[in-house]
Design an enzyme around this catalytic site. Sequence first.
Site, PDB file in Angstrom:
ATOM      1  CE  LYS A  17       0.847   1.569   4.336  1.00 41.77           C
ATOM      2  NZ  LYS A  17       1.570   2.570   4.698  1.00 41.77           N
ATOM      3  CG  ASP A 144      -0.474   0.188   8.034  1.00 45.23           C
ATOM      4  OD1 ASP A 144      -1.050   1.100   8.514  1.00 45.23           O
ATOM      5  OD2 ASP A 144       0.919   0.274   7.811  1.00 45.23           O
TER       6      ASP A 144
HETATM    7  O1  C5P Z   1       0.568  -0.904  14.350  1.00 45.83           O
HETATM    8  P1  C5P Z   1       2.033  -1.173  13.870  1.00 45.83           P
HETATM    9  O2  C5P Z   1       2.718  -2.208  14.685  1.00 45.83           O
HETATM   10  O3  C5P Z   1       2.262  -1.375  12.356  1.00 45.83           O
HETATM   11  O4  C5P Z   1       2.928   0.265  14.253  1.00 45.83           O
HETATM   12  C1  C5P Z   1       4.251   0.286  14.465  1.00 45.83           C
HETATM   13  C2  C5P Z   1       4.798   1.529  15.139  1.00 45.83           C
HETATM   14  O5  C5P Z   1       4.409   2.659  14.302  1.00 45.83           O
HETATM   15  C3  C5P Z   1       4.116   1.842  16.583  1.00 45.83           C
HETATM   16  O6  C5P Z   1       4.750   0.936  17.514  1.00 45.83           O
HETATM   17  C4  C5P Z   1       3.986   3.217  16.706  1.00 45.83           C
HETATM   18  O7  C5P Z   1       5.352   3.563  17.061  1.00 45.83           O
HETATM   19  C5  C5P Z   1       3.697   3.895  15.169  1.00 45.83           C
HETATM   20  N1  C5P Z   1       2.585   4.144  15.253  1.00 45.83           N
HETATM   21  C6  C5P Z   1       1.882   5.175  15.576  1.00 45.83           C
HETATM   22  N2  C5P Z   1       0.647   5.621  15.364  1.00 45.83           N
HETATM   23  C7  C5P Z   1      -0.217   4.980  14.378  1.00 45.83           C
HETATM   24  C8  C5P Z   1       0.346   3.747  13.681  1.00 45.83           C
HETATM   25  C9  C5P Z   1       1.785   3.578  14.072  1.00 45.83           C
HETATM   26  O8  C5P Z   1       2.646   6.055  16.461  1.00 45.83           O
HETATM   27  N3  C5P Z   1      -1.231   5.174  14.070  1.00 45.83           N
END
Ligand code: C5P
Length: 319
Positions: A17, A144
């Site tokens: 994406k 995501d």
């Molecule tokens: O959800 P995911 O594990 O993909 O997110 C990775 C990191 O990206 C999170 O630990 C956070 O530090 C950051 N993040 C964030 N806000 C979001 C999505 C991700 O701060 N909405």
Amino acid sequence: MSQGAEPRGVTVRVPGKINLELVVGPLREDGYHELATVFHTVGIYDYVTAIESDRWSVQVSGATAEGVPGNSTNLAIRAAKALARRYGVEGAVALGIEKNIPVAGGMAGGSADAAAALVACDALWDLQLTRDELEPIAAGLGSDVPFLLHGGTAIGSGRGERLAPVLARGELHWVLWVSNKPGLSTPQVYAECDRLRAAAGVQVADPVPSGDLVAALRTMDTDAVGAALHNDLQEAACSLYPVLDDVLEAGLELGAQGAIVSGSGPTVAFLVGTQAAAIDLSVGLAARGPDGDIRRATGPVAGAQVVQSIVPPGPGFTG
Ligand code: C5P
């Protein structure tokens, strides 16, 4: 596992994406940022195969396999285990992941593989879950992952896991500049965004999508979509990876109608009007640099889809 018979297996194709708009709101108490984003799948695919097995394993191959963990920390195997736990499935799977989506590139490659593993194991174990039923497990794995179950073009809110589809007719042509050096860590880019905002004394408001982009997507007017592309993480990604400023400038000078760092970067997406223009821009970028891999893709495309299944049909099968 059945003895002597061909092992049962399911292969799922899943795209990467880009974010056409990414508005980052305040840091929440859980460490995530409140977002308003427009997700858009592009036709660069990983393939995830789940094969019935006596033990859990994961093997990674393909053009972008380097650096992807081939062990229990891989998000795809964590996805398969989470699904098994939730639905009381006994037994395990051997996962094979063929990677083409850039790794640590801001294109959600790891999340895509997790979404694909959920869809593959759902078919392998004949759970017959809908995408909506898979969503809560997907959201627990990463922000995501739910979007990659559905694909297309969608607005994401919350930390990105709450989705609403966007009406987008036709297709968009993209040229992607992919770094051939180590990628960016998503938490680091969010932290840099917070740091830059604090240093500038910015008051962070609740994130609101612009409206211009969604209106432009209804008609797929390339100039209007190009003008509405926006990413609040772009400045932070450029600050950590300064060559991105040169990449963005090069693509725009070579005629791109829009340019944006994808998610937390460092992949850069350029929008053009036709396939011929995409070929021209990719040739121009490859010749001019900065050094990187140049890929072409169209979007939107479907999310995780079963493409091959070696599973005997269930009792309800009539045809
Ligand atoms: O959800 P995911 O594990 O993909 O997110 C990775 C990191 O990206 C999170 O630990 C956070 O530090 C950051 N993040 C964030 N806000 C979001 C999505 C991700 O701060 N909405």
